[in-house]
Write a protein that holds these residues in place. Structure first.
Motif, PDB file in Angstrom:
ATOM      1  N   THR A 175      38.352  35.788  34.584  1.00 48.59           N
ATOM      2  CA  THR A 175      37.246  36.737  34.642  1.00 48.59           C
ATOM      3  C   THR A 175      36.132  36.462  33.635  1.00 48.59           C
ATOM      4  O   THR A 175      35.258  37.307  33.453  1.00 48.59           O
ATOM      5  N   TRP A 176      36.159  35.315  32.974  1.00 49.26           N
ATOM      6  CA  TRP A 176      35.090  35.015  32.027  1.00 49.26           C
ATOM      7  C   TRP A 176      33.750  35.183  32.723  1.00 49.26           C
ATOM      8  O   TRP A 176      33.626  34.815  33.886  1.00 49.26           O
TER       9      TRP A 176
ATOM     10  N   ASP B  95      37.990  41.717  31.986  1.00 44.00           N
ATOM     11  CA  ASP B  95      38.889  41.915  33.118  1.00 44.00           C
ATOM     12  C   ASP B  95      38.064  41.980  34.406  1.00 44.00           C
ATOM     13  O   ASP B  95      36.834  41.946  34.376  1.00 44.00           O
ATOM     14  N   GLY B  96      38.771  42.100  35.533  1.00 42.79           N
ATOM     15  CA  GLY B  96      38.107  42.098  36.829  1.00 42.79           C
ATOM     16  C   GLY B  96      37.146  43.256  37.032  1.00 42.79           C
ATOM     17  O   GLY B  96      36.075  43.081  37.619  1.00 42.79           O
ATOM     18  N   ARG B  97      37.514  44.427  36.565  1.00 41.68           N
ATOM     19  CA  ARG B  97      36.637  45.591  36.726  1.00 41.68           C
ATOM     20  C   ARG B  97      35.366  45.414  35.911  1.00 41.68           C
ATOM     21  O   ARG B  97      34.263  45.676  36.407  1.00 41.68           O
TER      22      ARG B  97
ATOM     23  N   TRP C 284      36.112  32.124  39.467  1.00 39.74           N
ATOM     24  CA  TRP C 284      36.615  33.494  39.588  1.00 39.74           C
ATOM     25  C   TRP C 284      37.729  33.593  40.629  1.00 39.74           C
ATOM     26  O   TRP C 284      38.610  34.455  40.531  1.00 39.74           O
TER      27      TRP C 284
ATOM     28  N   ASP D 175      32.516  48.480  41.829  1.00 38.32           N
ATOM     29  CA  ASP D 175      33.899  48.002  41.755  1.00 38.32           C
ATOM     30  C   ASP D 175      34.236  47.235  43.027  1.00 38.32           C
ATOM     31  O   ASP D 175      34.482  47.828  44.074  1.00 38.32           O
TER      32      ASP D 175
ATOM     33  N   ALA E 272      33.729  38.254  31.348  1.00 37.25           N
ATOM     34  CA  ALA E 272      34.182  39.630  31.142  1.00 37.25           C
ATOM     35  C   ALA E 272      35.640  39.662  30.707  1.00 37.25           C
ATOM     36  O   ALA E 272      36.375  38.688  30.860  1.00 37.25           O
TER      37      ALA E 272
ATOM     38  N   LEU F 175      34.018  42.617  35.015  1.00 34.23           N
ATOM     39  CA  LEU F 175      33.251  41.553  35.669  1.00 34.23           C
ATOM     40  C   LEU F 175      32.475  42.112  36.857  1.00 34.23           C
ATOM     41  O   LEU F 175      31.276  41.855  37.013  1.00 34.23           O
ATOM     42  N   SER F 176      33.153  42.890  37.686  1.00 31.87           N
ATOM     43  CA  SER F 176      32.524  43.470  38.861  1.00 31.87           C
ATOM     44  C   SER F 176      31.362  44.381  38.478  1.00 31.87           C
ATOM     45  O   SER F 176      30.298  44.338  39.088  1.00 31.87           O
TER      46      SER F 176
ATOM     47  N   PHE G 107      37.246  40.656  42.669  1.00 30.81           N
ATOM     48  CA  PHE G 107      36.864  39.245  42.612  1.00 30.81           C
ATOM     49  C   PHE G 107      38.098  38.413  42.942  1.00 30.81           C
ATOM     50  O   PHE G 107      38.618  37.678  42.125  1.00 30.81           O
ATOM     51  N   THR G 108      38.553  38.553  44.182  1.00 34.66           N
ATOM     52  CA  THR G 108      39.750  37.869  44.657  1.00 34.66           C
ATOM     53  C   THR G 108      39.343  36.735  45.592  1.00 34.66           C
ATOM     54  O   THR G 108      38.225  36.734  46.126  1.00 34.66           O
TER      55      THR G 108
END
Length: 159
Positions: A31-32, A36-38, A26, A48, A34, A40-41, A51-52
């Motif tokens: 983002t697998w 996208d990042g949102r 990640w 929210d 998911a 996934l979170s 995932f940086t």
């Protein structure tokens, strides 16, 4: 010593290492599983959170350190100093997993989560069972002194 504690500790270390690998993945921006990042979170945390790299790399490092400590304890690696560090670390892993599992039971009842959400479903079928099962395995491992060693760890201060 106790073969069961040795095996369960190795399994817990494997789970922690796999979780660390997922966090490292990640950190690349992917983002697998998911879209996208949102998403996934929301699926992983029900919140929210970005995932940086500044967020997930320290978690990956912590997970890898925990995996190493649990494995060292389970296999009886290192000397007395290592044993004095790794056993409490293994107990801390057990406490953390069991605490997360207990929270998961509350979330399973709909407390603080939306029934039908991706997080709620994943919590029911994946997160909570894994945390409770592996938390119990880590507790078993923590309770076995030098789980993988053939000889007891000696405290040289006592003579």
């Amino acid at each position: 010593m106790n073969r069961t504690a040795q095996r369960t500790g190795t399994a817990v270390a494997g789970l922690l290492a796999a979780d660390a690998a997922l966090h490292l993945y990640w950190a690349t921006g992917l983002t697998w599983p998911a879209a996208d990042g949102r998403a996934l979170s929301q699926a992983v945390l029900n919140a929210d959170v970005p995932f940086t790299p500044p967020v997930v790399l320290p978690l990956a490092a912590l997970l890898l350190a925990a995996a190493a400590a649990v494995l060292a304890h389970a296999q009886g690696l290192g000397g007395p100093r290592t044993a004095r560090l790794c056993r409490p670390a293994t107990a801390a892993v057990a406490a953390g997993l069991l605490l997360r599992g207990a929270a998961g039971l509350a979330w399973a009842c709909g407390v603080g989560t939306e029934p039908g959400s991706t997080f709620h479903l994943l919590n029911l079928v994946l997160y909570t069972p894994l945390c409770l099962g592996f938390g119990a395995a880590a507790a078993l491992t923590a309770g076995a002194a030098g789980a993988g060693s053939r000889r007891p760890v000696r405290d040289f201060r006592r003579g």
